[in-house]
Enzyme design. Structure first.
Site, PDB file in Angstrom:
ATOM      1  N   GLU A 177      -0.721  -9.886 -13.038  1.00 16.73           N
ATOM      2  CA  GLU A 177       0.192 -10.582 -13.311  1.00 16.73           C
ATOM      3  C   GLU A 177      -0.477 -11.477 -11.807  1.00 16.73           C
ATOM      4  O   GLU A 177      -0.558 -10.397 -10.748  1.00 16.73           O
ATOM      5  CB  GLU A 177       1.250 -10.335 -13.534  1.00 16.73           C
ATOM      6  CG  GLU A 177       1.752 -10.078 -14.798  1.00 16.73           C
ATOM      7  CD  GLU A 177       2.810  -8.820 -15.311  1.00 16.73           C
ATOM      8  OE1 GLU A 177       3.159  -8.931 -15.946  1.00 16.73           O
ATOM      9  OE2 GLU A 177       3.115  -8.187 -14.158  1.00 16.73           O
TER      10      GLU A 177
ATOM     11  N   CYS B 216       2.588   5.708  -5.416  1.00 14.67           N
ATOM     12  CA  CYS B 216       4.432   5.705  -5.029  1.00 14.67           C
ATOM     13  C   CYS B 216       5.013   5.800  -5.881  1.00 14.67           C
ATOM     14  O   CYS B 216       5.556   5.500  -6.755  1.00 14.67           O
ATOM     15  CB  CYS B 216       4.486   4.429  -3.934  1.00 14.67           C
ATOM     16  SG  CYS B 216       2.760   3.854  -3.087  1.00 14.67           S
TER      17      CYS B 216
ATOM     18  N   GLY C  59      -1.475  -3.301  -7.142  1.00 11.12           N
ATOM     19  CA  GLY C  59      -3.105  -2.825  -6.718  1.00 11.12           C
ATOM     20  C   GLY C  59      -3.193  -2.778  -5.395  1.00 11.12           C
ATOM     21  O   GLY C  59      -2.006  -2.854  -4.662  1.00 11.12           O
ATOM     22  N   GLU C  60      -3.186  -1.914  -4.983  1.00  5.24           N
ATOM     23  CA  GLU C  60      -3.637  -1.305  -3.669  1.00  5.24           C
ATOM     24  C   GLU C  60      -5.172  -2.396  -2.906  1.00  5.24           C
ATOM     25  O   GLU C  60      -5.527  -1.765  -3.070  1.00  5.24           O
ATOM     26  CB  GLU C  60      -3.818   0.024  -3.069  1.00  5.24           C
ATOM     27  CG  GLU C  60      -4.579   0.681  -1.720  1.00  5.24           C
ATOM     28  CD  GLU C  60      -3.542  -0.347  -0.216  1.00  5.24           C
ATOM     29  OE1 GLU C  60      -2.376   0.019  -0.857  1.00  5.24           O
ATOM     30  OE2 GLU C  60      -4.097  -0.693   0.553  1.00  5.24           O
TER      31      GLU C  60
ATOM     32  N   SER D 239      -1.173  -6.832   1.917  1.00  5.93           N
ATOM     33  CA  SER D 239      -0.091  -5.737   2.464  1.00  5.93           C
ATOM     34  C   SER D 239      -0.394  -4.493   1.429  1.00  5.93           C
ATOM     35  O   SER D 239      -1.637  -4.782   0.860  1.00  5.93           O
ATOM     36  CB  SER D 239       0.976  -6.188   1.311  1.00  5.93           C
ATOM     37  OG  SER D 239       2.051  -4.703   1.237  1.00  5.93           O
TER      38      SER D 239
ATOM     39  N   SER E 159       3.047  -1.568   3.826  1.00  7.96           N
ATOM     40  CA  SER E 159       4.306  -0.064   3.746  1.00  7.96           C
ATOM     41  C   SER E 159       4.922   0.892   3.953  1.00  7.96           C
ATOM     42  O   SER E 159       4.165   1.641   4.161  1.00  7.96           O
ATOM     43  CB  SER E 159       4.216  -0.365   1.969  1.00  7.96           C
ATOM     44  OG  SER E 159       3.651  -2.033   1.612  1.00  7.96           O
ATOM     45  N   LEU E 160       5.565   0.302   5.480  1.00 10.89           N
ATOM     46  CA  LEU E 160       6.121   1.526   5.929  1.00 10.89           C
ATOM     47  C   LEU E 160       7.101   2.685   4.793  1.00 10.89           C
ATOM     48  O   LEU E 160       7.080   4.223   4.276  1.00 10.89           O
ATOM     49  CB  LEU E 160       6.629   1.571   6.605  1.00 10.89           C
ATOM     50  CG  LEU E 160       6.716   2.657   8.216  1.00 10.89           C
ATOM     51  CD1 LEU E 160       5.349   2.679   8.266  1.00 10.89           C
ATOM     52  CD2 LEU E 160       7.433   1.893   9.181  1.00 10.89           C
ATOM     53  N   ASN E 161       8.069   2.513   4.521  1.00 12.88           N
ATOM     54  CA  ASN E 161       9.263   3.038   4.063  1.00 12.88           C
ATOM     55  C   ASN E 161       9.612   4.363   4.278  1.00 12.88           C
ATOM     56  O   ASN E 161      11.082   4.903   3.301  1.00 12.88           O
ATOM     57  CB  ASN E 161       8.781   2.992   2.041  1.00 12.88           C
ATOM     58  CG  ASN E 161       7.914   1.909   1.817  1.00 12.88           C
ATOM     59  OD1 ASN E 161       8.858   0.789   2.086  1.00 12.88           O
ATOM     60  ND2 ASN E 161       7.145   1.999   0.789  1.00 12.88           N
TER      61      ASN E 161
ATOM     62  N   ASN F 161      14.411  -1.709  -4.987  1.00 12.18           N
ATOM     63  CA  ASN F 161      14.726  -3.088  -6.750  1.00 12.18           C
ATOM     64  C   ASN F 161      14.869  -1.270  -7.722  1.00 12.18           C
ATOM     65  O   ASN F 161      13.619  -1.041  -8.113  1.00 12.18           O
ATOM     66  CB  ASN F 161      13.103  -3.561  -7.522  1.00 12.18           C
ATOM     67  CG  ASN F 161      13.794  -4.497  -7.509  1.00 12.18           C
ATOM     68  OD1 ASN F 161      14.566  -5.544  -7.631  1.00 12.18           O
ATOM     69  ND2 ASN F 161      12.273  -5.482  -6.740  1.00 12.18           N
TER      70      ASN F 161
HETATM   71  N1  SAH Z   1       0.000  -1.534  -2.795  1.00 15.77           N
HETATM   72  C1  SAH Z   1      -0.033  -3.061  -1.974  1.00 15.77           C
HETATM   73  C2  SAH Z   1      -0.005  -3.986  -1.754  1.00 15.77           C
HETATM   74  C3  SAH Z   1       1.671  -4.366  -2.759  1.00 15.77           C
HETATM   75  S1  SAH Z   1       2.415  -3.011  -3.243  1.00 15.77           S
HETATM   76  C4  SAH Z   1       1.381  -1.861  -0.658  1.00 15.77           C
HETATM   77  O1  SAH Z   1       1.718  -1.327  -1.798  1.00 15.77           O
HETATM   78  O2  SAH Z   1       1.436  -2.511   0.616  1.00 15.77           O
HETATM   79  C5  SAH Z   1       4.034  -4.015  -3.976  1.00 15.77           C
HETATM   80  C6  SAH Z   1       5.377  -4.298  -2.906  1.00 15.77           C
HETATM   81  O3  SAH Z   1       6.489  -3.908  -3.437  1.00 15.77           O
HETATM   82  C7  SAH Z   1       5.106  -2.955  -2.084  1.00 15.77           C
HETATM   83  O4  SAH Z   1       5.422  -3.773  -1.367  1.00 15.77           O
HETATM   84  C8  SAH Z   1       5.709  -1.543  -2.700  1.00 15.77           C
HETATM   85  O5  SAH Z   1       6.539  -1.707  -1.282  1.00 15.77           O
HETATM   86  C9  SAH Z   1       7.404  -2.933  -2.831  1.00 15.77           C
HETATM   87  N2  SAH Z   1       7.806  -2.025  -3.692  1.00 15.77           N
HETATM   88  C10 SAH Z   1       6.641  -1.414  -4.750  1.00 15.77           C
HETATM   89  N3  SAH Z   1       8.084  -0.968  -5.628  1.00 15.77           N
HETATM   90  C11 SAH Z   1       9.327  -1.303  -5.455  1.00 15.77           C
HETATM   91  C12 SAH Z   1      11.043  -1.200  -5.886  1.00 15.77           C
HETATM   92  N4  SAH Z   1      11.214  -1.160  -6.552  1.00 15.77           N
HETATM   93  N5  SAH Z   1      11.810  -2.356  -4.625  1.00 15.77           N
HETATM   94  C13 SAH Z   1      11.173  -2.755  -4.194  1.00 15.77           C
HETATM   95  N6  SAH Z   1      10.317  -3.020  -3.580  1.00 15.77           N
HETATM   96  C14 SAH Z   1       8.936  -2.322  -4.320  1.00 15.77           C
HETATM   97 FE1  SF4 Z   2       2.781   0.187  -5.778  1.00 11.13          FE
HETATM   98 FE2  SF4 Z   2       1.805  -0.719  -3.597  1.00 11.13          FE
HETATM   99 FE3  SF4 Z   2       2.486   2.011  -4.252  1.00 11.13          FE
HETATM  100 FE4  SF4 Z   2       0.414   0.892  -5.118  1.00 11.13          FE
HETATM  101  S1  SF4 Z   2      -0.258   1.341  -3.011  1.00 11.13           S
HETATM  102  S2  SF4 Z   2       2.208   2.159  -5.939  1.00 11.13           S
HETATM  103  S3  SF4 Z   2       0.785  -1.375  -5.679  1.00 11.13           S
HETATM  104  S4  SF4 Z   2       3.370   0.401  -3.064  1.00 11.13           S
END
Ligand code: SAH
Ligand code: SF4
Length: 345
Positions: free
Chosen positions: A94, A119, A160-161, A192, A214-216, A290
């Site tokens: 997608e 994650c 994907g990563e 990202s 993606s720190l979180n 989300n």
């Molecule tokens: N795998 C890479 C590329 C993007 S993943 C990464 O993790 O950075 C998709 C993005 O969506 C990431 O920035 C992640 O932090 C965010 N994401 C995943 N699940 C989410 C959720 N439930 N609510 C909000 N953002 C989310």
């Molecule tokens: Fe989701 Fe990105 Fe974590 Fe993969 S690395 S599980 S796409 S947040």
């Protein structure tokens, strides 16, 4: 690749030039071919009228040019569109087009079918990795959506990563950047990552791109739990790699921070975040979690989100609150799941 032919959509300029050398042709013709493919959308060598007939035939024997049309397009109330593309092996990916100001759009593309990083908050991650996308499968998401209007920026934030598929992603970026091709400037593309530290270095040695992390979380304890990759590359290593990332003038690293109720949304977290970012030219994207059926996590209330953001802003940290668009069509961050839609609905 189809019928054992080389798909030109997956070749960088160097690789196409090498193919031409193999065919006994001049390398300058690579740019000519790139213009036909990316600027005029030609998929049939016969239409490349400035190449000799013999040459066109030779090319057609060895190579092909793939082109994608979406199998399904869903449009959200806010104008966000989700495109589903079917792959030759039956898998699907997608891409999401998010309208921005002045008719421009940001395109969010996928780099893998599924993801191996697991994650805890991410729906894509909960299904595991099916396979890597090849360079042409990354590039074709862009070409396949461009028919719908101009794309201002590209973000590698779909399924994907990207750094877990480094080689193919680097090739795809080089193809997107080609002057005689789509001509995206590297400043218009953002990758990202969840924080694969050695691959971050290998990335910047090979290609320029905006970096988002993606720190979180602000402690290893919480990040270990949310993002298992942190056990391998803990915060100190990740932040050290960010400090080394070679930034251009006025360029910043984006730190994505999903706010999850009771997990990482306290003022103590905000305070630790300020400390972590010390000495890094960065900005923070705050993303309210989300909620989805696959997770027990909740989004914090409005006051908590505001307080977190204000804490950062008051300390001169650029902190933008990112609205999650396309929620009604499951196109929002972390909701992409490709063919798995059918299994779970
Ligand atoms: N795998 C890479 C590329 C993007 S993943 C990464 O993790 O950075 C998709 C993005 O969506 C990431 O920035 C992640 O932090 C965010 N994401 C995943 N699940 C989410 C959720 N439930 N609510 C909000 N953002 C989310
Ligand atoms: Fe989701 Fe990105 Fe974590 Fe993969 S690395 S599980 S796409 S947040």
């Amino acid at each position: 690749m189809s019928h054992g032919k080389i798909d030109l959509k997956g070749l960088t300029l160097d690789q196409l030039q090498q193919l031409l050398v193999d065919l006994g042709k001049e390398t300058y013709r690579a740019k000519q071919i790139m213009r036909w493919i990316y600027q005029r959308g030609v998929t049939d060598f016969e239409q490349m009228t400035d190449l000799g007939k013999d040459f066109r035939q030779k090319l057609a024997e060895r190579a092909c040019i793939s082109s994608w049309q979406p199998e399904a397009v869903e449009e959200s109330r806010d104008g966000t569109k989700k495109y589903l593309f079917r792959l030759t092996d039956g898998e699907s990916v997608e891409a999401v087009r998010i309208p921005m100001d002045e008719g421009r759009a940001t395109l969010c593309i996928s780099t893998q079918v599924g993801c191996a990083m697991q994650c805890q908050f991410c729906l894509t991650g909960s299904f595991g990795l099916t396979r890597n996308l090849r360079p042409e499968e990354i590039v074709n998401q862009v070409c396949g959506v461009m028919a719908d209007g101009p794309i201002g920026n590209i973000v590698l934030m779909g399924m994907g990563e990207p750094l877990h598929n480094l080689e193919n992603v680097v090739a795809a970026l080089k193809i997107l950047y080609l002057d005689d091709g789509l001509g995206f400037g590297s400043r218009r593309v953002t990758l990202s990552t969840s924080g694969l530290v050695p691959e971050m270095k290998r990335l910047w040695e090979q290609v320029k791109v905006n970096l988002a992390i993606s720190l979180n979380a602000t402690t290893d304890e919480v990040r270990d739990r949310l993002m298992p990759i942190n056990k391998k590359y803990p915060l100190a290593q990740l932040m050290a790699a960010c400090r080394e990332y070679p930034l251009g003038p006025r360029q910043r690293i984006t730190f994505e921070y999903i706010l999850i109720r009771g997990v990482n949304d306290s003022l103590a977290d905000a305070k630790r975040l300020v400390k972590l970012l010390h000495g890094i030219r960065g900005k923070v994207n705050l993303i309210p979690f989300n909620e989805h059926a696959g997770s027990e996590f909740k989004c914090p209330d409005e006051a908590t989100i505001r307080a977190f953001q204000s804490y950062l802003l008051d300390r001169q940290i650029v902190a933008i609150r990112r609205a999650s668009k396309g929620q009604d069509i499951s196109a929002a961050c972390g909701q992409l799941k490709g063919k798995l839609d059918k299994l779970t609905e």
